[in-house]
Design a protein around this motif. Sequence first.
Motif, short mmCIF file in Angstrom:
data_model
loop_
_atom_site.label_atom_id
_atom_site.label_comp_id
_atom_site.label_asym_id
_atom_site.label_seq_id
_atom_site.Cartn_x
_atom_site.Cartn_y
_atom_site.Cartn_z
N ILE A 309 0.80 -1.24 -0.02
CA ILE A 309 -0.15 -0.10 -0.05
C ILE A 309 0.82 1.18 -0.12
N GLY A 323 3.85 14.04 -14.15
CA GLY A 323 3.23 13.87 -15.31
C GLY A 323 2.62 15.01 -15.74
N VAL A 324 2.52 16.12 -14.58
CA VAL A 324 1.75 17.19 -15.07
C VAL A 324 2.76 18.37 -15.03
N TYR A 339 -10.45 25.36 -2.89
CA TYR A 339 -11.76 24.31 -2.81
C TYR A 339 -11.37 23.13 -1.98
N PHE A 340 -10.10 22.92 -1.90
CA PHE A 340 -9.71 21.37 -0.94
C PHE A 340 -9.57 21.85 0.31
N ILE B 18 2.62 -3.81 16.82
CA ILE B 18 3.83 -2.78 16.89
C ILE B 18 5.50 -3.36 16.88
N TYR B 19 5.31 -4.42 17.82
CA TYR B 19 6.77 -4.76 17.96
C TYR B 19 7.30 -6.20 17.47
N ILE B 28 1.37 -0.93 9.81
CA ILE B 28 1.78 0.24 9.15
C ILE B 28 0.96 0.58 7.97
N GLN B 29 0.69 -0.55 7.37
CA GLN B 29 0.01 -0.38 6.10
C GLN B 29 -1.59 0.04 6.28
N VAL B 32 -1.66 3.59 7.39
CA VAL B 32 -1.54 4.52 6.26
C VAL B 32 -2.82 4.46 5.52
N LEU B 33 -3.42 3.43 5.40
CA LEU B 33 -4.56 3.42 4.56
C LEU B 33 -5.79 4.07 5.10
N PHE B 36 -4.98 7.91 4.80
CA PHE B 36 -5.03 8.21 3.40
C PHE B 36 -6.52 8.60 3.09
N TRP B 42 -11.81 14.02 3.63
CA TRP B 42 -11.68 15.35 4.24
C TRP B 42 -11.59 16.48 2.91
N LEU B 43 -10.65 15.90 1.93
CA LEU B 43 -10.66 16.75 0.62
C LEU B 43 -11.94 17.07 -0.13
N ASN B 46 -14.63 18.87 1.89
CA ASN B 46 -14.07 20.26 1.86
C ASN B 46 -14.71 20.84 0.27
N THR B 47 -14.34 20.04 -0.60
CA THR B 47 -14.56 20.39 -1.76
C THR B 47 -16.09 20.84 -2.05
N MET B 399 -5.14 18.55 -16.31
CA MET B 399 -3.98 17.42 -15.61
C MET B 399 -4.25 16.16 -16.18
N LEU B 403 -1.44 14.25 -18.02
CA LEU B 403 -0.89 13.02 -17.40
C LEU B 403 -0.88 11.74 -18.46
#
Lengths: 485, 425
Positions: A309, A323-324, A339-340, B18-19, B28-29, B32-33, B36, B42-43, B46-47, B399, B403
């Motif tokens: 992951i 890429g951009v 916006y974000f 952990i140990y 950890i993964q 992180v997931l 993320f 959250w983004l 907000n948008t 973008m 890309l």
Amino acid sequence: MSDTHAQTVTFVRDTMLPPIAPPSGDSGALKWLRENLFSTWLNTILTLVGLWVIYYLVASALPWWLNSVWNANSLSECRAIVAENAGPGATGACWAVVHQRWYQWIFGFYPPALWWRPVLTLGLLFAALAPVLFAGQKTKLRNILLGVLVYVLVTLWLAQAPAVPFLLAVALVVGLLALSQVLPGKLLWFTALFPALCFWLLWGGPIWTPISAILGFVIGALVFRALSGATGPAVAVGLGVVAAVLWWLFVAGPVMGAVGRMLPWGLTAVASDQFGGLLLSVIIGVTAITFSLPIGILLALGRQSDMLIVKTLCVGFIEFIRGVPLITLLFTASLLLQYFLPPGTNFDIILRVIILVTLFAAAYLAEVIRGGLAALPRGQYEAADALGLDYWRAQRLIILPQALKISIPSIVSTFIGLFKDTTLVAFVGLMDPLKGITQIVRADINWKGIYWEPYIFVGAIFFIICFSMSRYSMYLERKLKTDHR
Amino acid sequence: MALAADVPKDTFRLSMLIYDTRYRAITIQVFVLILFGLFIAWLLNNTAQNLAARGKEFNFGFLWQRAGYDIGQQLIPYTNDSTHFRALLVGLINTLVVAILGCILATVIGVFVGILRLSNNWLVSRIMTVYVEMFRNVPLLLWILLSYVILSETTPQPRDFRVTDEMAAAGEAPAASMILFDTVAVTNRGTNVPSPLFVRGLGTVDLGPVSLNLTFLAYVLVIGGSIWTWRRIKADATAKQESTGLRPTTWWKSLAVLVLPVSLLSVALGLHWEIPVLKGFNFAGGILVAHSFTALLIALSLYTAAFIAEIVRAGILAISRGQTEASYALGLRPGRTMNLVILPQALRVIIPPLISQYLNLTKNTSLGIAVSYLDLRGTLGGITLNQTGRELECMLLMMLIYLTISLLISSVMNFYNKSVQLKAR
């Protein structure tokens, strides 16, 4: 010996002949010319073409340089002076525009009375870099700090800094100088404090803002130290970060506001739209370089990691950024971040641009460092494992020092590219030296129609900075070369 | 053996997450997931809030509204009545044209300069070093702006080309004249170049959103066929050389295959050139190439060529000296040594960094905005964005397109790279 031959041979030479000088065509300048310029007919043609190109350039540019005018108030006045000195029809450079407007290319619209602040910041930047570049070398540190002291004295006097900051700055540098001779290791604390000091000097405002930022780190470190024994390092790090974030978000504002009302110490605030010119380029460049290197290293490690992951996220991020074009990211900073982010957040455009430029450079650095990591022989990783080092120790002590050394040339060329790319901030309305300021100068009615001189001036500045960076990387590469090939 | 038996069996404790290295990676993964996911949520949240606060919604319907602005350089039919999507296409094509021409020019100049930098001619290698260092250490933006300013401010006005009756009588030459045998006129408004015209053109076929120019298609097909046949001829010659040891003469066959079909097609279609002529205050006829395009192309190719030159030089230097000596020992001349021994090996070193230079050049075309060149960034991310006020949609779409282009170029070039790499067996 010659006795034996005296009867049989009529003549025996008993001294060496002096060597004859080589033919005139095979020695000295002639030989060099023949070998380097006229060895074959193709080479001769190339040489002649090269000579013609040089002649053409010199013939067209030399009179222009020689007829340079340094003092004039407008382009037409310049042309009049050239015509007067060199006759009608002669061309001449009008460096008067640089003479008259140099400060805009350097400082943008930063208030002239406050120029001592960016100037001082630059001096302190070298003082902060010295312990990183020359760790523990007392003489080198002393020389650099002495240089900084002289620089600070001269430039602050030239920029007419007020007496109190002048004395404080000199005292600070002298203090660092003394520290470097007594405890050179402790000099790194100044480097750690420098970012906060730098932003306070440049943007001004109450002194409590940088102090509250530093206090956040202090609180985090204290929490970590208090808890690491009880909960283990991993959990303590997390709690330390949480404590620091809590401080910045909720406590710092009211507390520091109260302190600030009691003790209103600070510098005159300078708004972001007054920044411009080389000052802006250097701020963005240096900050982005500083922060992109650690982020780039983490991204590269993430991309090499076994964890699926983490690896996928890093690859996705790197490939998206690479890429951009940078311009689209800059427009993201100026148009899309609103916006974000939560409604009502509105932070400084320079800061937004710095964040995006940092992320951009970090993605490129990650690829460069990944190349270095991949170039290391597998045995180095296995040796680290065999020594029983954990992941971070192995990276820090064995892998990264070698991988970074391999990738130094590419890292520095990424930095050079980054510094050149700081000119693109002109497209989001910031005044970079190349497009923003030059356009302002060329829009002035007095200087309308001037093009070679401003572009040569700005180009020369960039050339000097970038060229010295590339030379420094070559020096570093030679110095760190330990293999015997 | 008693020690082994002491290992606790399956007594899972929470701290092992952990140990214990067996579980730590998973912990950890997952962590992180989750982070993320929270970040993305959250983004998005907000948008959505911001869009609602501004009374906007997220949709691409605006692409089918009337654009209402003109684009100077259009390789497919476009008027200001066309849709924003059409404008996007025009911009995309403009981007690609500059990128492709720039890559070709930069490669040619770069290889040339890179080889000359290694020449034993002292003077030429120094000149090339100066060129490379000068272009590499100064921002690209400066070269674009400078070439644009020089093109548009130092070139003569169209009226300077005029020869009035008095001047003709007095035998005076006009202040400016056309170059390249009176076919190209460089004025401060642009470069006028001849345009091809066809007496018996094949016309176009309308296919809904795009229209297909059959004449152009015919040329593409014929040239493609010629090149294919030429490669077959060369492959046959190589096969014959490998079986008999003698290489048959092929140059006249190659020449015929490459030149004849195109010439025949041109004659059949009645190709002639319309040369720009000064009429009134401006040049008429031919094609007006805007200075923004020329300046962008010149600056991009010279700048990228400096980097390509360094790549080529490094690639050639990476081939060990022994290869050259071996080749000389076999009796090959320097030219053939370069072509048959050094370059094929150097190519393997050169291609990967060359790919990233092509990608850089393509992305740098977006700097065309500095000289108002209406590429993808200028149409979709510039005027369309400003007119419709749809920053989010326009920027995301732009973008995405960049890309896609980048990924396409890198996958095509990586495929080519695979085909030249040493086959490890």
